[in-house]
Design a protein around this motif. Sequence first.
Motif, short mmCIF file in Angstrom:
data_model
loop_
_atom_site.label_atom_id
_atom_site.label_comp_id
_atom_site.label_asym_id
_atom_site.label_seq_id
_atom_site.Cartn_x
_atom_site.Cartn_y
_atom_site.Cartn_z
N LYS A 1 0.80 -1.24 0.00
CA LYS A 1 0.00 0.00 0.00
C LYS A 1 0.84 1.29 0.00
O LYS A 1 0.70 2.13 0.91
CB LYS A 1 -0.92 0.02 1.21
CG LYS A 1 -1.96 -1.07 1.24
CD LYS A 1 -2.99 -0.75 2.33
CE LYS A 1 -4.18 -1.63 2.34
NZ LYS A 1 -4.01 -3.05 2.44
N VAL B 1 -1.28 4.66 0.08
CA VAL B 1 -2.23 4.99 1.14
C VAL B 1 -1.62 6.05 2.05
O VAL B 1 -0.52 5.89 2.57
CB VAL B 1 -2.62 3.73 1.94
CG1 VAL B 1 -3.46 4.09 3.15
CG2 VAL B 1 -3.38 2.77 1.04
N ASN B 2 -2.36 7.16 2.20
CA ASN B 2 -1.85 8.28 2.97
C ASN B 2 -2.33 8.15 4.43
O ASN B 2 -3.51 8.32 4.73
CB ASN B 2 -2.38 9.57 2.34
CG ASN B 2 -1.74 10.80 2.93
OD1 ASN B 2 -1.42 10.83 4.11
ND2 ASN B 2 -1.55 11.80 2.10
N LYS B 3 -1.38 7.86 5.30
CA LYS B 3 -1.72 7.63 6.72
C LYS B 3 -2.34 8.87 7.34
O LYS B 3 -3.30 8.78 8.10
CB LYS B 3 -0.45 7.25 7.50
CG LYS B 3 0.18 5.98 7.00
CD LYS B 3 0.18 4.88 8.07
CE LYS B 3 0.42 3.53 7.46
NZ LYS B 3 1.69 3.39 6.73
N GLU B 4 -1.78 10.03 6.97
CA GLU B 4 -2.26 11.30 7.53
C GLU B 4 -3.74 11.51 7.18
O GLU B 4 -4.56 11.88 8.01
CB GLU B 4 -1.45 12.43 6.91
CG GLU B 4 -0.77 13.34 7.91
CD GLU B 4 -0.03 14.42 7.15
OE1 GLU B 4 -0.37 15.58 7.34
OE2 GLU B 4 0.85 14.07 6.33
N GLU C 1 -5.91 9.20 6.32
CA GLU C 1 -6.75 8.21 7.00
C GLU C 1 -7.03 8.64 8.43
O GLU C 1 -8.16 8.53 8.92
CB GLU C 1 -6.05 6.85 7.00
CG GLU C 1 -5.89 6.29 5.60
CD GLU C 1 -6.18 4.81 5.55
OE1 GLU C 1 -5.65 4.09 6.41
OE2 GLU C 1 -6.95 4.40 4.66
N ALA C 2 -5.98 9.17 9.09
CA ALA C 2 -6.13 9.62 10.48
C ALA C 2 -7.11 10.80 10.54
O ALA C 2 -7.98 10.86 11.42
CB ALA C 2 -4.78 10.02 11.05
N GLN D 1 7.18 8.98 0.66
CA GLN D 1 6.21 8.12 -0.03
C GLN D 1 6.77 7.56 -1.35
O GLN D 1 6.57 6.40 -1.67
CB GLN D 1 4.95 8.93 -0.32
CG GLN D 1 3.79 8.04 -0.73
CD GLN D 1 2.54 8.84 -1.04
OE1 GLN D 1 2.60 9.95 -1.53
NE2 GLN D 1 1.40 8.26 -0.74
N TYR E 1 8.96 4.64 -0.79
CA TYR E 1 8.22 3.42 -0.46
C TYR E 1 7.60 2.82 -1.72
O TYR E 1 7.53 1.61 -1.89
CB TYR E 1 7.15 3.75 0.59
CG TYR E 1 6.53 2.53 1.22
CD1 TYR E 1 7.31 1.44 1.62
CD2 TYR E 1 5.16 2.44 1.40
CE1 TYR E 1 6.73 0.31 2.18
CE2 TYR E 1 4.57 1.32 1.97
CZ TYR E 1 5.37 0.26 2.35
OH TYR E 1 4.80 -0.86 2.89
N GLN F 1 -4.59 4.51 -5.11
CA GLN F 1 -4.55 4.59 -3.64
C GLN F 1 -4.43 6.04 -3.17
O GLN F 1 -4.94 6.42 -2.12
CB GLN F 1 -3.37 3.77 -3.11
CG GLN F 1 -3.61 2.26 -3.16
CD GLN F 1 -2.38 1.45 -2.82
OE1 GLN F 1 -1.26 1.96 -2.80
NE2 GLN F 1 -2.57 0.16 -2.57
#
Length: 539
Positions: free
Chosen positions: A103, A106-109, A111-112, A332, A335, A434
């Motif tokens: 993934k 996928v942006n963790k920020e 999602e949070a 990003q 990754y 994503q």
Amino acid sequence: MSEKKPKGHGKLTYYIIAAIVGAIAIGYFAPELAVKFEVGGEVFLSLLMMMVVPLVVMSVMSGILGLGDVRKLGKPGAYAIGYYISTTVLAVIVGLIMVNIMKPGVNKELEAAKAKYEAADGPERKKAEAELKALKDEIKAKVEEKNDSNEEAAKAVEKQKKRKEAIEVHKKAVEDLSIAVKTLAKAETALKKSPQDETLKMQVETAKSEKDTADKAFAKAVAQKKKAGEEKGLGDILENILLMLVTNNLFKAAAEMNLLPLIVFSIIFAAMLTTMGKKVFAITRMIGQANDALMSFVMLLMNIAPVGIFCLVAGKFGHANLEGKLAEMAGQQGYYILTIITGLGFHAFVTLFLIYWLFTKKNPITFFKNMSQAVLTAFSTASSSATLPITMECAIDKAGISEKSTKFVLPLGATINMDGTALYEAAAAIFIAQIYFPITGQELTMTTQVTIAITATLAAIGAAGIPEAGLVTMLIVLNAAGLPVEAIGLILMVDWLLDRFRTAVNCFGDSVGAAIVDGVMEEGDELLNDHQEPEGATA
Ligand code: ASP
């Protein structure tokens, strides 16, 4: 050139590895110096490219002539095509699995922020909503950011945008026209009922002139839409691939390095020669001799490969460093690079190794070592076509694959069999989805993934064996997946690096194919000697 024993270039692989490592180091620590080597790289690349057209034509022809009877092409031909398709599909599957597990997009920020917004209420909710929106806007701006570091891709994006705009304008014109027609009809009916009513008369006149304007706008929109071209569907892509097989001018195809029509022509021409017996002995023999001479030329080129590769890689890394592309690799993007490289590594060292072992019962590691000079050259040139002479040389002289299989499988493979590109296209499209889907509220459904898998396979077949060709065919995949084409900007900055890795996998995939087809040829077919003299012919 019929000996199968590995020969020559003993330490060459080590020199090439050292050249690549040294060049990367110089590109990193002294980019200004590194770019000075660029010209050397260009010379080496041109030398390789210069060989490609004559080598493809001569080697395919002499490969076919070596078969003696073209009907013998059936089984190995079917194996080659079956191999190309199945490994490409496997590569796409590996790419999809990797990107779904890792993934990278996928942006963790985000999602949070989403979770925070959903959990909050009261005044907190407003604040969380604003934060979420700001984050979404930031991502959107990044997607739309103009990025023309790849001219071809930038042009294609521009074209696609115009097409989309034209479709919108057309839609609006259709709506306006239908409203105008309805208004006019209504006014006319009313006027029929009370023909003396001056206001109604005025209304009809106004409605008429409005319809006129709408008519004109509609005609203009139709013309504009036509000019912008139709939306490309799956059928068009297949049609394009079919058209790629032929050309209306062989010389133009050669000048533009369109190898497929040259291969098709060479196969048919040589097949004809095999049916003509003694009459064509001179030309048959000439083709074999020309091919041998070209291969000797390639051997000569191999000797300067470490220097050429050093210059090529130093120039590229130096430039990338100066343009800030190396710094881009943090976060990003880093990754994402890791995801693609892991996928490519899996495909090369697990899938292809296993396939090689299953079909040949030989050690894949030894085979990889034998092909390593070609794989490293592919990494350095980022072009399967430019690497082709070296791939052929390694296949015959180091890996001991028969000339017939090499000449038949490698040129075709270099043009249509691109496992690395297919894996990359599928994974990159999902990476973009994503990033992009969360801001538009779209879901990454199974249907989208399957669409991406199919178009990535076709896009890889359609991509030419030249640097960053996969980036242009990537637009087809994005389009099919309902992603904005300008989102290609998200992967542009690091494509120059990923291109190298995928080209290396493309090249190794072709080599494994040649080895497998070779097994089939040796098992089943009684092959005639190369450039066999027709009975009774004299030199
Ligand atoms: N550079 C690749 C090749 O030549 C094609 C691509 O862009 O994926 O094989």
